[in-house]
Scaffold this motif. Structure first.
Motif, PDB file in Angstrom:
ATOM      1  N   MET A  56       0.705  -1.543   0.162  1.00 37.06           N
ATOM      2  CA  MET A  56      -0.144  -0.281   0.121  1.00 37.06           C
ATOM      3  C   MET A  56       0.793   1.580   0.217  1.00 37.06           C
ATOM      4  SD  MET A  56      -3.505   0.065  -0.248  1.00 37.06           S
ATOM      5  CE  MET A  56      -3.967  -1.350  -0.804  1.00 37.06           C
ATOM      6  N   ASP A  73      -7.652   1.348   1.069  1.00 35.28           N
ATOM      7  CA  ASP A  73      -9.405   1.026   0.252  1.00 35.28           C
ATOM      8  C   ASP A  73     -10.307   2.272   0.862  1.00 35.28           C
ATOM      9  OD1 ASP A  73      -9.264  -0.615  -2.047  1.00 35.28           O
ATOM     10  OD2 ASP A  73      -7.494  -1.846  -0.438  1.00 35.28           O
ATOM     11  N   ARG A  79      -9.765   1.131   5.231  1.00 37.01           N
ATOM     12  CA  ARG A  79      -8.622  -0.226   5.357  1.00 37.01           C
ATOM     13  C   ARG A  79      -7.827  -0.029   5.969  1.00 37.01           C
ATOM     14  NH1 ARG A  79      -7.919  -4.582   0.299  1.00 37.01           N
ATOM     15  NH2 ARG A  79      -8.073  -5.659   1.720  1.00 37.01           N
ATOM     16  N   PHE A  86      -2.190  -8.692   1.986  1.00 44.50           N
ATOM     17  CA  PHE A  86      -3.943  -8.226   2.833  1.00 44.50           C
ATOM     18  C   PHE A  86      -3.701  -8.666   3.741  1.00 44.50           C
ATOM     19  CE2 PHE A  86      -4.622  -7.070  -1.760  1.00 44.50           C
ATOM     20  CZ  PHE A  86      -4.066  -5.517  -2.273  1.00 44.50           C
ATOM     21  N   LEU A 134      -8.394   4.840  -2.458  1.00 39.45           N
ATOM     22  CA  LEU A 134      -8.426   3.845  -3.819  1.00 39.45           C
ATOM     23  C   LEU A 134      -9.423   4.120  -3.511  1.00 39.45           C
ATOM     24  CD1 LEU A 134      -5.773   1.756  -3.044  1.00 39.45           C
ATOM     25  CD2 LEU A 134      -5.929   2.850  -4.290  1.00 39.45           C
ATOM     26  N   ARG A 148     -19.492  -6.849  -8.026  1.00 37.43           N
ATOM     27  CA  ARG A 148     -18.784  -5.393  -7.038  1.00 37.43           C
ATOM     28  C   ARG A 148     -20.442  -4.645  -7.200  1.00 37.43           C
ATOM     29  NH1 ARG A 148     -12.808  -4.046  -7.571  1.00 37.43           N
ATOM     30  NH2 ARG A 148     -12.885  -3.474  -5.735  1.00 37.43           N
ATOM     31  N   LYS A 181     -11.801   4.757  -9.995  1.00 37.48           N
ATOM     32  CA  LYS A 181     -11.572   3.387 -10.082  1.00 37.48           C
ATOM     33  C   LYS A 181     -12.941   2.212 -11.023  1.00 37.48           C
ATOM     34  CE  LYS A 181     -11.546   1.321  -5.386  1.00 37.48           C
ATOM     35  NZ  LYS A 181     -10.888   0.304  -4.473  1.00 37.48           N
ATOM     36  N   HIS A 182     -12.249   1.984 -11.837  1.00 35.69           N
ATOM     37  CA  HIS A 182     -11.351   0.674 -12.389  1.00 35.69           C
ATOM     38  C   HIS A 182     -11.698   1.459 -13.724  1.00 35.69           C
ATOM     39  CE1 HIS A 182     -12.882  -1.418  -8.294  1.00 35.69           C
ATOM     40  NE2 HIS A 182     -12.139  -1.151  -8.183  1.00 35.69           N
ATOM     41  N   ARG A 192     -12.693 -11.116 -14.746  1.00 39.00           N
ATOM     42  CA  ARG A 192     -11.899  -9.617 -14.608  1.00 39.00           C
ATOM     43  C   ARG A 192     -10.567  -9.765 -14.737  1.00 39.00           C
ATOM     44  NH1 ARG A 192     -11.137  -7.202  -9.058  1.00 39.00           N
ATOM     45  NH2 ARG A 192      -9.808  -8.955  -8.117  1.00 39.00           N
ATOM     46  N   MET A 225      -6.697   4.698 -11.120  1.00 37.12           N
ATOM     47  CA  MET A 225      -6.949   2.983 -11.321  1.00 37.12           C
ATOM     48  C   MET A 225      -7.553   2.313 -12.655  1.00 37.12           C
ATOM     49  SD  MET A 225      -8.072   0.396  -8.734  1.00 37.12           S
ATOM     50  CE  MET A 225      -7.279   1.167  -7.608  1.00 37.12           C
ATOM     51  N   TYR A 228      -7.964  -4.365 -14.578  1.00 42.00           N
ATOM     52  CA  TYR A 228      -8.175  -5.249 -14.463  1.00 42.00           C
ATOM     53  C   TYR A 228      -8.175  -5.396 -16.761  1.00 42.00           C
ATOM     54  CZ  TYR A 228      -6.951  -6.754  -9.409  1.00 42.00           C
ATOM     55  OH  TYR A 228      -6.233  -6.731  -8.159  1.00 42.00           O
ATOM     56  N   ASP A 260      -4.341  -1.456 -10.426  1.00 48.97           N
ATOM     57  CA  ASP A 260      -4.802  -2.200  -9.894  1.00 48.97           C
ATOM     58  C   ASP A 260      -4.102  -3.543  -9.652  1.00 48.97           C
ATOM     59  OD1 ASP A 260      -6.789  -3.367  -8.676  1.00 48.97           O
ATOM     60  OD2 ASP A 260      -8.202  -3.554  -9.850  1.00 48.97           O
ATOM     61  N   TRP A 261      -4.087  -4.038  -8.109  1.00 47.66           N
ATOM     62  CA  TRP A 261      -3.300  -4.832  -7.964  1.00 47.66           C
ATOM     63  C   TRP A 261      -3.342  -6.108  -8.562  1.00 47.66           C
ATOM     64  CZ3 TRP A 261      -3.448   0.074  -6.340  1.00 47.66           C
ATOM     65  CH2 TRP A 261      -3.366   0.257  -5.079  1.00 47.66           C
ATOM     66  N   GLU A 470     -16.331  -8.578  -4.173  1.00 53.23           N
ATOM     67  CA  GLU A 470     -15.421  -8.538  -5.471  1.00 53.23           C
ATOM     68  C   GLU A 470     -14.655  -9.715  -5.311  1.00 53.23           C
ATOM     69  OE1 GLU A 470     -11.596  -5.971  -4.538  1.00 53.23           O
ATOM     70  OE2 GLU A 470     -10.804  -6.556  -5.355  1.00 53.23           O
ATOM     71  N   ARG A 582      -7.240 -16.465  -4.823  1.00 52.28           N
ATOM     72  CA  ARG A 582      -6.356 -15.693  -4.222  1.00 52.28           C
ATOM     73  C   ARG A 582      -6.170 -16.018  -2.749  1.00 52.28           C
ATOM     74  NH1 ARG A 582      -6.592  -9.915  -5.654  1.00 52.28           N
ATOM     75  NH2 ARG A 582      -5.704  -9.423  -3.867  1.00 52.28           N
TER      76      ARG A 582
HETATM   77  C1  BGC Z   1      -9.106  -4.198  -6.305  1.00 50.05           C
HETATM   78  C2  BGC Z   1      -9.278  -2.799  -5.564  1.00 50.05           C
HETATM   79  C3  BGC Z   1      -7.941  -2.496  -4.940  1.00 50.05           C
HETATM   80  C4  BGC Z   1      -6.910  -3.147  -4.958  1.00 50.05           C
HETATM   81  C5  BGC Z   1      -6.143  -2.652  -3.606  1.00 50.05           C
HETATM   82  C6  BGC Z   1      -8.189  -4.663  -6.100  1.00 50.05           C
HETATM   83  O1  BGC Z   1      -8.345  -6.513  -6.336  1.00 50.05           O
HETATM   84  O2  BGC Z   1     -10.054  -4.632  -7.579  1.00 50.05           O
HETATM   85  O3  BGC Z   1     -10.578  -1.813  -6.096  1.00 50.05           O
HETATM   86  O4  BGC Z   1      -8.338  -0.799  -4.732  1.00 50.05           O
HETATM   87  O5  BGC Z   1      -6.979  -4.606  -4.963  1.00 50.05           O
HETATM   88  O6  BGC Z   1      -6.549  -3.054  -2.723  1.00 50.05           O
END
Ligand code: BGC
Length: 752
Positions: A56, A73, A79, A86, A134, A148, A181-182, A192, A225, A228, A260-261, A470, A582
């Motif tokens: 981050m 986020d 967040r 994470f 974000l 989402r 975003k996005h 995605r 941002m 994907y 995006d990450w 998500e 993930r």
């Molecule tokens: C999400 C983003 C988020 C990023 C960082 C991605 O998987 O699509 O919306 O900001 O992760 O957490």
């Protein structure tokens, strides 16, 4: 190919950028300082800035005293602190206000509240030491099943755009940069990470890009941002058309883009086609950039330009010193009050036979349904918030119920946790194994026993953040785990059934509509959500939310489904960014996920949401913009400022709205346009203005809505620019997209 399109320049003039300050100008105040900084930097230092430092953050220029950039986020609260992968760090001081989620904010139809909301999150971000939030997430809710939808705002670009501008301005006025975003066309979670969205230019410009355009041009968003997915063949993080031609050249964006990450895909693509920062990792915008310069494939000028854009944001946002951050709780009474106001104005009354507000004679209330007692601040993958507290609907009702009123609760249905149940070891008799699992007889009987004894039954159905998340889309929008059957059984036990749908996106509601005396859409409504709901139920305030999306009778009626554009066919392999895969999210690698067809064709074009239903005469259960109150509103006496308009004009439409009831209430007056004699294709009607109006009992007020003719332009594909189609324009004013109370027409002078 970078083109400066004539009409884009014209639009800039119209937006006032030449006369008054252009919102992007705040990023241009330190150019000399930036020249001096870049002149002192080594290539290695520059390239350090082009990729993540931690999950981050990205690097500043420590040797020159330039701080790292800290991200969080988003989009409905700051967040908690996370470590690598994470995983929460478990700090004490990293809670933050859980604000109502995106579709709830949108249901207020209030750009002013969106401003306060963005400002509140922006203030909390400062207290947490964050530079870039974000959010907001402003993609169009194209699919009712979209994972989402709850983060996104609306199916309508105009409503999304007005709210996005408010949010971004509010956040940036608090000193925190907004990362919209996005970008762009990230309208499905299925596949995605690799899906190639095929959309024509007019559809992109008029529907999907509109909220982004407004957030950049009017809102002054400092950060974008890229999404994907691919758009028309190229990943968004290296999409020349989106990032360079449109975002920078046409819209005049001066800030930085952050992939995006995990959404960066190549060194040359990202370097040449508009990406500033690779998030996360350095395998593309790290050493390979230096190597590419050594071979002559890239030049240092390109790196300098990227560093400049990053420094613009860095110097526009004051870094929070380490010893100032996280010293007080981010969530403060003032920011929590914003969350509460948004929740109060977001609740949508869908039907009411007069049972609401609840009678003061009620002595016994049965609160039925697990969603009454569920916490909703976290979950759903990235966008959760560690809230200091959360008033659930049950807690709100218990607190508000008058002295002596008994409130009993039964969960009635099992908890559906999907794949998380197995991976987190949460199994047991009250955990459902399948979404379509029927009601458990014992749990149902417990609920019915309470219902039979009660004066009124408050039934909470809907989804949860495992069902809407998500990383995956829903497979349907039916109420899960036997909730329809439970509603019928409750109604048979007690006809005084008030149903509250707790979800972020739309659900099929024909059954609960049929058997409920009153029905509300209650959302995931932030840390004071239960307080707000109780205020509405007990009549302290009148409901005033309006649907930001259509609720179809059935999913198959909706455009992408009707045209078989979604769901995609399955192919052989898995998708890398699916939630199941993930490890950082679920603790272990999930089973291989199916891989879907690699393209998503948007052949429905402009006909998204109500644009489709209205144009194709497909009835819906609850239309876009719909929402009742405890009073009726009367519309009368429409007047328009002239009969004929041309480019540069504003069409001013005024009318009177009267609160015919005996309590104070708010109405969202909506203005749509239709073009009955058009030569080119248009949706049957399109939202072009709206206003939330607050009216005391019995009060009348004159409302004036203004529509700039430039908002009525279409994207002329042949000319590759905006144009106005001349001819008759119907002006339709009303209380929802279907409830048009007043109309008149004007004529437009065309401009190619
Ligand atoms: C999400 C983003 C988020 C990023 C960082 C991605 O998987 O699509 O919306 O900001 O992760 O957490």
């Amino acid at each position: 190919m970078r083109k400066i399109i004539y009409s884009a320049v014209l639009a800039l003039v119209l937006l006032g950028c030449t006369e008054t300050r252009c919102p992007q100008d705040v990023l241009m105040r330190h150019e000399d300082e930036i020249d001096a900084i870049i002149a002192q930097m080594t290539l290695e230092e520059k390239v350090q800035m082009l990729h993540s430092k931690t999950i981050m953050s990205s690097e500043g220029v420590p040797r020159l005293g330039i701080q790292d950039i800290k991200y969080a986020d988003g989009p409905f609260g700051v967040r908690e602190e996370v470590g690598d992968g994470f995983r929460p760090l478990g700090w004490q001081m990293d809670s933050a206000t859980y604000f109502p989620t995106g579709s709830a904010l949108a249901a207020t139809w209030s750009p002013e509240l969106a401003y306060s909301y963005g400002n509140g999150i922006g203030q909390e971000a400062r207290r947490r030491g964050k530079d870039v939030m974000l959010g907001p997430a402003i993609n169009i809710q194209r699919l009712p099943v979209g994972g989402r939808s709850y983060e996104y705002l609306s199916e309508d670009p105009f409503l999304s755009a007005r709210l996005a501008v408010g949010y971004v301005k509010g956040m940036q006025d608090a000193g925190t940069a907004a990362c919209i975003k996005h970008f762009a066309l990230n309208n499905q979670e299925t596949n995605r990470g690799s899906v190639n969205v095929i959309a024509d230019e007019r559809t992109m410009r008029e529907i999907y890009l509109k909220p982004f355009e407004a957030a950049v041009r009017e809102g002054g968003a400092m950060c974008v941002m890229p999404a994907y997915n691919k758009v028309n063949g190229d990943y968004c993080s290296e999409n020349e058309h989106l990032l360079n031609e449109i975002l920078r050249d046409e819209w005049g964006f001066k800030g930085m883009t952050v992939s995006d990450w995990g959404g960066t895909h190549s060194t040359m693509g990202a370097a040449l086609h508009g990406l500033n920062v690779q998030m996360t990792g350095d395998n593309y915008l790290g050493r390979p950039v230096i190597d590419s310069i050594a071979t002559g494939a890239l030049t240092e000028d390109i790196v300098d330009a990227k560093v400049r854009e990053i420094l613009r944001l860095r110097l526009a946002v004051r870094p929070v010193p380490e010893d100032e951050a996280n010293k007080v709780q981010a969530s403060q009474p003032e920011t929590r009050a914003i969350a509460r106001t948004v929740a109060e104005k977001s609740i949508v009354l869908l039907q009411n036979n007069g049972i609401l507000p609840l009678s003061p004679d009620i002595r016994k209330i049965a609160v039925i349904g697990r969603n009454a007692d569920a916490f909703t601040a976290s979950g759903g993958m990235g966008a959760g918030v560690k809230t200091p507290y959360e008033i659930t609907p049950l807690a709100g009702i218990r607190k508000r119920a008058p002295e002596g009123v008994e409130v009993d609760y039964a969960p009635a249905y099992k908890n559906y946790l999907g794949m998380f149940a197995r991976w987190t070891g949460q199994t047991g008799p009250d955990v459902a194994v399948a979404l379509d699992e029927p009601a458990d007889p014992a749990m149902l009987e417990e609920a019915l026993a309470l219902a039979r004894e009660a004066d009124v039954v408050l039934y909470f159905c809907g989804t949860n953040k495992t069902i809407e998340s998500e990383g995956m889309d829903r497979t349907d929008i039916k109420l899960p785990v036997g909730q329809d059957a439970i509603a019928y059984a409750l109604a048979a036990a007690n006809p005084n059934l008030v149903t509250v749908v707790i979800s972020g996106g739309p659900c099929e509601l024909a059954s609960v509509t049929e058997c409920s005396a009153a029905l509300l859409q209650g959302w995931w409504n932030g840390l004071e959500g239960g307080t707000a709901l109780a205020e509405v139920l007990f009549g302290d305030i009148a409901p005033s939310g309006k649907l930001p999306f259509s609720i179809p009778f059935k999913l198959q009626d909706s455009p992408a489904y009707a045209l078989h554009n979604f769901p995609p066919e399955e192919e052989a392999e898995e998708d890398l960014f699916g939630a199941k895969y993930r490890k950082d999210i679920v603790g272990q690698r999930g089973p291989r996920m199916p891989r879907y067809k690699q393209t998503s064709e948007y052949t429905e074009g402009l006909l998204v949401g109500y644009r489709w239903f209205d144009t194709k005469f497909i009835p819906v259960l609850y239309p876009f913009g719909y929402g009742l109150s405890y009073v009726d509103f009367e519309y009368s006496d429409i007047k328009v400022s002239a009969g004929q308009f041309e480019m540069d004009d504003r069409i001013k439409v005024s009318f009177t709205v009267r609160n015919c009831g005996n309590m104070d209430a708010e109405e969202v007056a909506q203005l749509y346009v239709g073009r009955p004699e058009a030569k080119i294709e248009w949706p049957a009607k399109e939202l072009k203005a709206f206003q939330r109006v607050s009216l005391k009992a019995g009060e009348s007020r004159r409302v004036t809505l203004s529509v700039p003719v430039e908002d009525l332009r279409y994207w002329d594909v042949e000319k590759n620019g905006w144009a106005v189609e001349g001819g008759r324009l119907d002006i339709l004013v009303g209380s929802s997209s279907k409830d048009i109370r007043l109309n008149c027409f004007v004529s437009l002078i065309g401009l190619k």
